[in-house]
Motif scaffolding. Structure first.
Motif, mmCIF file in Angstrom:
data_model
loop_
_atom_site.group_PDB
_atom_site.id
_atom_site.type_symbol
_atom_site.label_atom_id
_atom_site.label_comp_id
_atom_site.label_asym_id
_atom_site.label_seq_id
_atom_site.Cartn_x
_atom_site.Cartn_y
_atom_site.Cartn_z
ATOM 1 N N GLN A 20 0.825 -1.207 0.000
ATOM 2 C CA GLN A 20 0.000 0.000 0.000
ATOM 3 C C GLN A 20 0.865 1.264 0.000
ATOM 4 O O GLN A 20 0.528 2.254 -0.658
ATOM 5 N N MET A 21 1.987 1.237 0.708
ATOM 6 C CA MET A 21 2.899 2.381 0.668
ATOM 7 C C MET A 21 3.446 2.581 -0.735
ATOM 8 O O MET A 21 3.547 3.717 -1.222
ATOM 9 N N ALA A 22 3.812 1.486 -1.396
ATOM 10 C CA ALA A 22 4.343 1.588 -2.752
ATOM 11 C C ALA A 22 3.332 2.251 -3.685
ATOM 12 O O ALA A 22 3.677 3.153 -4.460
ATOM 13 N N LEU A 23 2.082 1.826 -3.600
ATOM 14 C CA LEU A 23 1.040 2.394 -4.459
ATOM 15 C C LEU A 23 0.804 3.869 -4.158
ATOM 16 O O LEU A 23 0.685 4.703 -5.075
ATOM 17 N N GLN A 24 0.752 4.203 -2.874
ATOM 18 C CA GLN A 24 0.477 5.590 -2.501
ATOM 19 C C GLN A 24 1.643 6.511 -2.832
ATOM 20 O O GLN A 24 1.439 7.657 -3.271
ATOM 21 N N LEU A 25 2.864 6.035 -2.638
ATOM 22 C CA LEU A 25 4.033 6.851 -2.978
ATOM 23 C C LEU A 25 4.116 7.073 -4.484
ATOM 24 O O LEU A 25 4.443 8.176 -4.951
ATOM 25 N N ARG A 26 3.805 6.035 -5.254
ATOM 26 C CA ARG A 26 3.825 6.208 -6.708
ATOM 27 C C ARG A 26 2.758 7.204 -7.145
ATOM 28 O O ARG A 26 2.985 8.021 -8.054
ATOM 29 N N ASP A 27 1.601 7.158 -6.498
ATOM 30 C CA ASP A 27 0.538 8.117 -6.829
ATOM 31 C C ASP A 27 0.978 9.555 -6.583
ATOM 32 O O ASP A 27 0.432 10.486 -7.197
ATOM 33 N N LYS A 28 1.944 9.717 -5.708
ATOM 34 C CA LYS A 28 2.440 11.054 -5.393
ATOM 35 C C LYS A 28 3.650 11.428 -6.253
ATOM 36 O O LYS A 28 4.284 12.459 -6.023
ATOM 37 N N GLY A 29 3.980 10.573 -7.222
ATOM 38 C CA GLY A 29 5.028 10.909 -8.179
ATOM 39 C C GLY A 29 6.378 10.295 -7.913
ATOM 40 O O GLY A 29 7.349 10.589 -8.635
ATOM 41 N N ALA A 30 6.480 9.435 -6.918
ATOM 42 C CA ALA A 30 7.762 8.814 -6.604
ATOM 43 C C ALA A 30 8.024 7.616 -7.501
ATOM 44 O O ALA A 30 7.096 6.940 -7.966
ATOM 45 N N GLU A 31 9.304 7.347 -7.734
ATOM 46 C CA GLU A 31 9.729 6.093 -8.360
ATOM 47 C C GLU A 31 10.030 5.124 -7.217
ATOM 48 O O GLU A 31 10.911 5.400 -6.398
ATOM 49 N N VAL A 32 9.313 4.021 -7.154
ATOM 50 C CA VAL A 32 9.416 3.116 -6.015
ATOM 51 C C VAL A 32 10.006 1.780 -6.453
ATOM 52 O O VAL A 32 9.486 1.136 -7.365
ATOM 53 N N ILE A 33 11.086 1.387 -5.794
ATOM 54 C CA ILE A 33 11.703 0.077 -5.980
ATOM 55 C C ILE A 33 11.326 -0.762 -4.768
ATOM 56 O O ILE A 33 11.605 -0.370 -3.629
ATOM 57 N N VAL A 34 10.671 -1.888 -5.003
ATOM 58 C CA VAL A 34 10.236 -2.727 -3.896
ATOM 59 C C VAL A 34 11.088 -3.987 -3.813
ATOM 60 O O VAL A 34 11.674 -4.424 -4.807
ATOM 61 N N THR A 35 11.137 -4.569 -2.622
ATOM 62 C CA THR A 35 11.790 -5.857 -2.453
ATOM 63 C C THR A 35 10.800 -6.832 -1.823
ATOM 64 O O THR A 35 9.847 -6.427 -1.143
ATOM 65 N N GLY A 36 11.044 -8.120 -2.033
ATOM 66 C CA GLY A 36 10.208 -9.152 -1.452
ATOM 67 C C GLY A 36 10.827 -10.511 -1.709
ATOM 68 O O GLY A 36 11.852 -10.628 -2.385
#
Length: 240
Positions: A20-36
């Motif tokens: 959810q943080m990844a989605l919300q940060l991207r909505d705010k214009g951030a480039e998000v790299i996730v790990t899992g």
């Protein structure tokens, strides 16, 4: 911090609060790299347009894989969100010491390794941030999860100390303390749970506002009780 144009490295970003943080940060214009570590979830995030790094964080190899994949790219925000629980209750069964080690490495050692490696890069940015996701249980533990609680309390102390060290730099150090959130980790819990979307929203808001702590949901009440009487907070939470 204005998230537009920022590059964010977010561990544990394929499910729960992290997703959810990844989605919300991207909505705010951030480039998000996730790990899992789940190949299925990593692929699902890639299909949604995210860069996703496979890394199991319960050994030093996890942090090494993340850093290798990141290469020499700049980042503006590091979010240490990945977390692991562990059964460790002598009232139920003999605890597994190896499982406890995995929990300690995921929740404490890996964030320290990533912070140690990436602070020099963060210092080069006009503004940067480290977000460490701990727990309300970092304030007062519950009896059934001593190892998990200990890792979160240790990360809380580490966060407070490096915040003081970096106070005169451009790197903000933020601690997020969620309550019980409806995630895979809490699937067996019957308590009232916060939706991960709302928990993520409050953490992202704290990042944008530059708050040093994000006491999420019911943690605000726990923090107030602890401030008035640490003994009472411990007594209540040990029964939780």
């Amino acid at each position: 911090m204005d998230m537009n144009g920022k590059r964010v490295l977010l561990t544990g970003g394929t499910a729960g609060i992290g997703e959810q943080m990844a989605l919300q940060l991207r909505d705010k214009g951030a480039e998000v790299i996730v790990t899992g570590r789940s190949l299925k979830r990593l692929e699902a995030m890639r299909k949604r347009g995210f860069e996703a790094i496979e890394a199991d964080l319960h050994t030093p190899l996890g942090a090494e894989r993340i850093l290798h994949a990141l290469g020499d790219r700049i980042i503006d925000v590091l979010v240490n969100n990945a977390g692991q629980g562990v059964d460790h209750d002598f009232r139920e069964a003999a605890p597994d010491a190896d499982a406890a080690d995995d929990c300690i490495h995921t929740n404490l050692n890996t964030p320290i390794r990533l912070i140690t490696a990436l602070v020099p890069r963060l210092k080069q940015r006009p503004e940067a941030a480290i977000v460490n996701v701990t727990s309300g249980l970092a304030i007062a533990p519950r009896a059934g999860g001593p190892v998990y609680c200990a890792t979160k309390a240790a990360l809380r102390s580490y966060t407070q100390a490096i915040r003081a060290q970096l106070a005169d730099t451009n790197v903000a150090v933020i601690e997020a303390l969620p309550p019980v959130v409806d995630t895979q980790m809490t699937a067996g819990r019957t308590n009232k749970k916060m939706p991960p979307e709302e928990c993520a929203r409050q953490i992202v808001h704290a990042l944008e506002k530059g708050q040093s702590e994000a006491n999420v949901g019911m943690v605000k009440i726990l923090k107030a009780v602890h401030s008035a009487s640490p003994a009472l907070a411990r007594k209540v939470m040990l029964r939780f």
